[in-house]
Design an enzyme around this catalytic site. Structure first.
Site, PDB file in Angstrom:
ATOM      1  N   HIS A 101       0.884  -1.170   0.000  1.00  0.00           N
ATOM      2  CA  HIS A 101       0.000   0.000   0.000  1.00  0.00           C
ATOM      3  C   HIS A 101       0.923   1.222   0.000  1.00  0.00           C
ATOM      4  O   HIS A 101       1.993   1.191   0.621  1.00  0.00           O
ATOM      5  CB  HIS A 101      -0.828   0.111   1.276  1.00  0.00           C
ATOM      6  CG  HIS A 101      -1.781  -1.009   1.540  1.00  0.00           C
ATOM      7  ND1 HIS A 101      -1.417  -2.174   2.163  1.00  0.00           N
ATOM      8  CD2 HIS A 101      -3.112  -1.116   1.296  1.00  0.00           C
ATOM      9  CE1 HIS A 101      -2.487  -2.953   2.281  1.00  0.00           C
ATOM     10  NE2 HIS A 101      -3.517  -2.344   1.766  1.00  0.00           N
ATOM     11  N   ASP A 104       2.143   2.028   3.496  1.00  0.00           N
ATOM     12  CA  ASP A 104       3.052   1.082   4.192  1.00  0.00           C
ATOM     13  C   ASP A 104       4.486   1.470   3.951  1.00  0.00           C
ATOM     14  O   ASP A 104       5.349   1.276   4.801  1.00  0.00           O
ATOM     15  CB  ASP A 104       3.004  -0.353   3.630  1.00  0.00           C
ATOM     16  CG  ASP A 104       1.643  -0.933   3.467  1.00  0.00           C
ATOM     17  OD1 ASP A 104       0.785  -0.605   4.279  1.00  0.00           O
ATOM     18  OD2 ASP A 104       1.471  -1.737   2.526  1.00  0.00           O
ATOM     19  N   GLU A 232     -10.769  -6.753  -4.619  1.00  0.00           N
ATOM     20  CA  GLU A 232     -10.555  -7.825  -3.629  1.00  0.00           C
ATOM     21  C   GLU A 232     -11.807  -7.972  -2.773  1.00  0.00           C
ATOM     22  O   GLU A 232     -12.101  -7.115  -1.935  1.00  0.00           O
ATOM     23  CB  GLU A 232      -9.336  -7.491  -2.762  1.00  0.00           C
ATOM     24  CG  GLU A 232      -9.029  -8.585  -1.750  1.00  0.00           C
ATOM     25  CD  GLU A 232      -7.739  -8.324  -0.984  1.00  0.00           C
ATOM     26  OE1 GLU A 232      -6.777  -7.790  -1.571  1.00  0.00           O
ATOM     27  OE2 GLU A 232      -7.702  -8.652   0.215  1.00  0.00           O
ATOM     28  N   GLU A 268      -8.958 -13.633  -1.638  1.00  0.00           N
ATOM     29  CA  GLU A 268      -8.234 -13.942  -0.398  1.00  0.00           C
ATOM     30  C   GLU A 268      -8.937 -15.078   0.335  1.00  0.00           C
ATOM     31  O   GLU A 268     -10.145 -15.032   0.575  1.00  0.00           O
ATOM     32  CB  GLU A 268      -8.156 -12.684   0.474  1.00  0.00           C
ATOM     33  CG  GLU A 268      -7.454 -12.947   1.793  1.00  0.00           C
ATOM     34  CD  GLU A 268      -6.968 -11.695   2.488  1.00  0.00           C
ATOM     35  OE1 GLU A 268      -6.578 -10.732   1.798  1.00  0.00           O
ATOM     36  OE2 GLU A 268      -6.975 -11.690   3.729  1.00  0.00           O
ATOM     37  N   ASP A 296      -4.699 -13.666  -2.571  1.00  0.00           N
ATOM     38  CA  ASP A 296      -4.060 -13.359  -1.294  1.00  0.00           C
ATOM     39  C   ASP A 296      -4.064 -14.647  -0.488  1.00  0.00           C
ATOM     40  O   ASP A 296      -5.107 -15.097   0.016  1.00  0.00           O
ATOM     41  CB  ASP A 296      -4.782 -12.212  -0.573  1.00  0.00           C
ATOM     42  CG  ASP A 296      -4.239 -10.858  -1.006  1.00  0.00           C
ATOM     43  OD1 ASP A 296      -3.357 -10.816  -1.887  1.00  0.00           O
ATOM     44  OD2 ASP A 296      -4.672  -9.838  -0.444  1.00  0.00           O
ATOM     45  N   ASP A 307     -10.826 -11.892  10.567  1.00  0.00           N
ATOM     46  CA  ASP A 307      -9.775 -12.097   9.574  1.00  0.00           C
ATOM     47  C   ASP A 307      -8.442 -12.321  10.294  1.00  0.00           C
ATOM     48  O   ASP A 307      -7.717 -11.376  10.564  1.00  0.00           O
ATOM     49  CB  ASP A 307      -9.736 -10.813   8.727  1.00  0.00           C
ATOM     50  CG  ASP A 307      -9.065 -11.003   7.388  1.00  0.00           C
ATOM     51  OD1 ASP A 307      -8.809 -12.151   7.006  1.00  0.00           O
ATOM     52  OD2 ASP A 307      -8.820  -9.981   6.720  1.00  0.00           O
ATOM     53  N   ASP A 309      -5.817 -13.835   9.182  1.00  0.00           N
ATOM     54  CA  ASP A 309      -4.676 -13.696   8.277  1.00  0.00           C
ATOM     55  C   ASP A 309      -3.503 -14.600   8.653  1.00  0.00           C
ATOM     56  O   ASP A 309      -2.355 -14.152   8.761  1.00  0.00           O
ATOM     57  CB  ASP A 309      -4.177 -12.234   8.245  1.00  0.00           C
ATOM     58  CG  ASP A 309      -5.012 -11.359   7.316  1.00  0.00           C
ATOM     59  OD1 ASP A 309      -5.780 -11.902   6.508  1.00  0.00           O
ATOM     60  OD2 ASP A 309      -4.882 -10.127   7.407  1.00  0.00           O
TER      61      ASP A 309
HETATM   62  C1  XUL Z   1      -7.527  -6.651   4.303  1.00  0.00           C
HETATM   63  C2  XUL Z   1      -6.769  -7.013   3.106  1.00  0.00           C
HETATM   64  C3  XUL Z   1      -5.938  -5.932   2.496  1.00  0.00           C
HETATM   65  C4  XUL Z   1      -5.853  -5.994   1.013  1.00  0.00           C
HETATM   66  C5  XUL Z   1      -5.101  -4.846   0.381  1.00  0.00           C
HETATM   67  O1  XUL Z   1      -8.290  -7.668   4.830  1.00  0.00           O
HETATM   68  O2  XUL Z   1      -6.791  -8.139   2.687  1.00  0.00           O
HETATM   69  O3  XUL Z   1      -4.704  -5.962   3.092  1.00  0.00           O
HETATM   70  O4  XUL Z   1      -5.242  -7.172   0.599  1.00  0.00           O
HETATM   71  O5  XUL Z   1      -5.621  -3.615   0.716  1.00  0.00           O
HETATM   72 CO    CO Z   2      -5.816  -9.104   1.137  1.00  0.00          CO
END
Ligand code: XUL
Ligand code: CO
Length: 436
Positions: A101, A104, A232, A268, A296, A307, A309
């Protein structure tokens, strides 16, 4: 240049017998699978936000990690050192792509003009590191969800002033992605949704979002940026309801607003499960519509409704994912981007390597297993068999539009009770298990 990951050498493939945790057991970049190297199949990417900037904070606690490349008191110096550390990490891990991003990689300043100047400075550094190392940008994006100005969204904000600010940020982020020869650009609508319908005009907000995306397409064309645009999908978090709920709702939105030829989807895994689907379902939906662009790669926790992750480790999931990715011809501009973060107790630099090695090995096993299943045609044969009726006279008369309801009534009256056939689910699951 100072070394930021001391004591860790380049991660090598040592094969399944190796007991060295800092080696690949399954991912062998140059190994050819189905006519292509593993590296070209996977197009692994490291994400900047979690891997370089994530420090273990959660909603109940502050950072548990600290990184030497963050500590410079001048924020620009810290951003430079973080960028240098990032490229050291990418090289040691052996990935060819990264994603970021705008915010970031470079801090926000007092004005948009100063913020853009900071960004240009860091992008110059990233550009030279890319040239030195051959590592490329998979995709870039704009962070339109952290700053309080975006609390009610960017494109879907009730204020056109905030829409305009978001538009300016998107324009700049596309520009720098283009400058870094990015192969794609992602729109994730973190706050493009609502918390209550009492204060929300959903149709107005959808029109605004479409307008923003149309402007982005126009801009992309005007500067000659040929990277792939992606939406996304994610159903909620941070907002209660996000408009890009899942692949099917994104598809409907793209069709409604005439954007279907300019976008694909960045799918994702954890977002899929949050929307009540499997990762495999979302990939299959997108693949069948020509929308399977990029991934993702992460996973959620089936007992936790947010989430998380986590790094992908589930071989069933990676096998099903690779089956679908291969079925639709593999990645073109996209890849497998680890939008995944360390657990809060995994505090060491070394843990970043373990996490990515695990994800890459899990997908490598998924690829090899899926390739074997495809080579043997064990599932494909079953599918053809199940739908065989559609190649016959009746099936063809229906599917080509020749048959009417009256014709089918006449057919049913004449033929009597149709035969049903077993779906053979358990047998198919057993076959899959033989390969995993
Ligand atoms: C948030 C997410 C983000 C996107 C990019 O859940 O997945 O990080 O991948 O903005
Ligand atoms: Co993402």
């Amino acid at each position: 240049m100072a070394e930021h990951f001391p004591g860790i050498a380049k991660i090598e493939y040592e094969g399944p017998g190796s007991k060295n945790p800092l080696s690949f057991k399954h991912y062998n970049a140059d190994e050819v699978v189905l006519g292509k190297t593993m590296e070209d199949h996977m197009r692994f990417s490291v994400c900047y936000w979690h891997t370089m900037q994530g420090l273990g904070q959660d909603m109940f606690g502050v950072n548990t990690m600290s990184r030497s490349f963050h500590i410079a008191s001048d924020p620009i110096r810290a951003a430079e050192q973080t960028m240098e550390a990032a490229f050291e990490f990418f090289q040691k891990l052996g990935v060819k792509y990264w994603c970021f991003h705008d915010r970031d990689i470079s801090p926000e300043a007092g004005s948009l003009a100063d913020t853009n100047r900071n960004l240009d400075h860091i992008v110059d550094l990233a550009d030279s590191l890319q040239n030195d190392t051959g590592i490329k940008t998979l995709w870039g994006t704009a962070c339109l969800f952290v700053n309080p100005r975006y609390m009610a969204g960017a494109a879907t904000n009730p204020s056109p002033e905030i829409f305009a600010y978001g538009a300016a940020q998107i324009k700049k982020a596309i520009e720098v992605t283009h400058r870094l020869n990015g192969e794609g650009y992602v729109f994730w609508g973190g706050r493009e949704g609502y918390d209550t319908l009492l204060n929300t005009d959903m149709k107005q907000e959808a029109d605004q979002l479409a307008r923003m995306l149309h402007m982005a397409v126009d801009f992309k064309k005007s500067i000659g940026f040929e990277g792939q645009f992606y939406i996304e999908p994610k159903p909620q978090e941070p907002t209660k309801h996000q408009y890009d709920y899942d692949c099917q709702s994104c598809h409907a939105f793209l069709l409604e607003y005439g954007l279907e030829n300019d976008f694909q989807l960045n799918i994702e895994a954890n977002h899929a499960t949050l929307s009540g689907h499997t990762f495999h379902h979302e990939l299959e939906y997108a693949g069948a519509r020509g929308l399977l662009g990029s991934v993702d790669a992460n996973r959620g926790d089936y007992l936790i409704g947010w989430d998380t992750d986590q790094f992908p480790t589930d071989i069933y999931d990676t096998t099903m994912a690779m089956l679908t990715i291969l079925k639709y011809g593999g990645f073109k501009a996209g890849g497998l981007n680890f939008d995944a973060k360390l657990r809060r107790q995994s505090t060491d630099l070394e843990d970043l390597f373990h996490a990515h090695i695990g994800g890459m090995d899990a997908f490598a096993r998924g690829l090899k297993t899926a390739a074997k299943i495809m080579e043997d045609g064990v599932l494909e044969g079953k599918l053809t068999e199940r739908y065989a009726g559609w190649s016959g006279d009746l099936g063809q008369s229906i599917i080509t539009g020749r048959a009417s309801l009256e014709d089918l009534e006449a057919h049913a009256l004449e033929s009597g009770e149709p035969e049903k056939s077993s779906g053979r689910q358990e047998m198919l699951e057993n076959i899959l298990n033989e390969y995993i």
